[in-house]
Design a protein around this motif. Structure first.
Motif: not given
Length: 397
Positions: A114, A118, A139, A168
Motif C-alpha cells: 500500500l 490506497d 491505507g 487497490k
C-alpha cells in the motif's frame, strides 16, 4: 507541546479480543469463576512430536545463531510442499516469507503493497487486526458489511458497489474469523474473477483452512482463479491448525518481487523468526494431519452444542458456522430489554453486562465492525462451554 505518542501509533485501537481475554484472566486470577469465550486459541497442547522437535532444536548450537531473515530454507520448502498438498496451490520456496506469527504476515503484506490513500475492501464482520494494519500502512479500509441474512458472506455486487478508483486490494478470509462462515467454491471463484477483471490485489487469509465441518471445504482463491496468482498474497501459519498460538510462526506467500520486498522490510524489523519455533513449525507442516483431525472432532462437537444452546435463548439468532472455531450470534433481539436492572442498548454494553452478572467473557460485535453481535469461541473445554452458555441463558431468559 506535542503529544508524547505519535499520531500514527496513538490512533491504533487495542486488540479487543486480547483485551477481553486479558480481563477474563485477571478476574480468574483474582478468584472469580470467569469462563472466557474471548480468545481464538485452541485449548489443546501443541502435539508432542512438534514439542520434541523444538527440544532437539534447542540443544543444537546451529539454532543459537542468526539465520536468514526470510526463514529457514528447509521450512520455506516445507511450506511450499504443504501448500501444494493442502490447497493445490503450487509455489516455489522463493515465494515464501516466514514471519513472527500471522499478524506479522498481515502487517508485512499491507506495508509492502500500500501507498498512502490506497483503499482496501474489507468484508465485515472482520478480524480486529485487519483495519489497524491497513491504516498503519497508510491505507484506507473500506468496510463491506455481510450480515446473518446472507450467512456473513460478501457478494460480488457489494464489492463492486464499494470499489472506487482508489481501490487497490481486497482482503478475503474464508473460513472467517469472527463468523465461522466458509464461502462456497463458486463464490470464491466469482470474487476472484471480479478482482482479476479490475486488476486488484487479493490478500487472502487461510489460517483456518483445515478447520471446516460437514460438507464445507476451504477454497484457495489463486487455485480457483489461477490467473490471479500474480496479484495474490496468501497468509497462513501454524497457530490454529496445530494449537501453536504461542510459538509465533506465520508466513506470507506471493509473487517473488513482493516477497523479496517484504523480506527486506523484515530484515530491518526483526531479522529471523526464532529458530527453535521455526524448527517446531517445520515438524508441524511436514507431518500429517492426524493430530489436527482429532482436534476437529472436539471442535465440531462443541460447535453443535454452542449453536443449539445459543439459539434456545430468546432474542438470539445464531447461524451455524461451518469453519474456524467461532459462533457469531446476532443479539439485536436482546438489546433494549431490562436485564439484571440494566438496559443494554449495544452489544458492547451487553458484553459488559454478561461479564459482570454471569462472569462470562465474550467479545462484542463492535470489535469486528458489526455492532449487534457477539463472538464466542468454542475452542475451550466441553464442561466450561456448557457452563458458560448456561449462565448466559439464565441471565438473558
Amino acid at each position: 507541546m506535542g503529544s508524547r505518542i505519535s499520531a500514527r501509533i496513538g490512533a491504533i485501537s487495542e486488540s479487543a479480543t486480547l483485551a477481553v481475554d486479558s480481563k477474563a484472566k485477571a478476574l480468574k486470577a483474582a478468584g472469580r469463576p470467569v469462563i472466557g469465550f474471548g480468545a481464538g486459541e485452541p485449548d489443546f497442547p501443541t502435539p508432542d512430536y512438534i514439542v520434541e522437535a523444538a527440544v532437539a532444536a534447542a540443544r543444537d548450537p546451529k539454532n543459537h545463531r542468526y539465520s536468514p531473515a526470510g526463514g529457514l530454507p528447509e521450512l520455506k520448502q516445507a511450506i511450499a510442499d504443504k501448500t501444494k498438498r493442502d490447497s493445490g496451490y503450487e509455489i516455489e520456496a522463493s515465494q515464501v516469507l516466514v514471519t513472527n506469527g500471522g499478524k506479522h504476515a498481515v502487517y508485512n503484506t499491507f506495508a509492502t503493497l500500500l501507498d498512502p490513500g490506497d483503499e482496501v475492501l474489507l468484508p465485515a464482520p472482520y478480524w480486529t487486526t485487519y483495519p489497524e494494519t491497513i491504516r498503519l500502512a497508510g491505507g484506507v479500509p473500506v468496510e463491506v458489511l455481510a450480515d446473518e441474512t446472507q450467512n456473513y458472506s460478501v457478494t460480488v455486487e457489494q464489492l463492486e458497489a464499494a470499489r472506487t478508483p482508489r481501490t487497490k486490494a481486497l482482503l478475503f478470509c474464508s473460513p472467517s474469523n469472527p463468523t465461522g462462515a466458509v464461502d462456497s467454491p463458486e463464490a470464491v471463484a466469482a470474487i476472484g474473477r471480479w478482482a482479476l477483471e479490475h486488476d486488484l490485489w487479493v490478500v487472502t487469509d487461510e489460517i483456518y483452512e483445515h478447520l471446516t465441518y460437514g460438507d464445507a471445504r476451504a477454497t484457495s482463491i489463486p487455485v480457483a482463479v489461477p490467473e490471479l496468482a500474480d496479484k495474490t498474497v496468501v497468509l497462513n501459519g501454524v497457530a490454529k491448525t496445530y494449537a501453536m498460538t504461542g510459538w509465533r510462526v506465520g508466513w506470507m506467500i506471493g509473487p517473488k518481487d513482493v516477497i523479496k520486498a517484504a523480506t527486506n522490510l523484515q530484515s530491518h524489523q526483526t531479522s529471523n523468526v526464532c529458530n527453535i519455533a521455526q524448527r517446531a513449525a517445520l515438524a508441524a507442516v511436514s507431518g500429517d494431519l492426524t493430530a489436527v483431525d482429532a482436534m476437529k472432532v472436539a471442535f465440531d462437537r462443541r460447535r453443535r452444542t454452542m449453536v443449539r444452546m445459543l439459539n434456545e435463548i430468546p432474542g438470539i439468532d445464531c447461524p451455524e458456522p461451518t469453519g474456524a472455531f467461532y459462533a457469531y450470534p446476532s443479539v439485536k433481539g436482546v438489546l433494549g430489554k431490562e436485564i439484571a436492572g440494566r438496559t443494554p442498548t449495544s452489544s458492547s454494553e451487553l458484553a459488559d453486562l454478561i461479564l459482570d452478572e454471569a462472569e462470562v467473557a465474550v467479545v462484542p460485535g463492535e470489535a469486528f465492525g458489526a455492532p449487534g453481535y457477539l463472538r464466542l469461541s468454542y475452542a475451550l473445554g466441553d464442561d466450561d462451554l456448557v457452563e458458560g452458555l448456561g449462565r448466559i441463558a439464565k441471565l438473558l431468559s
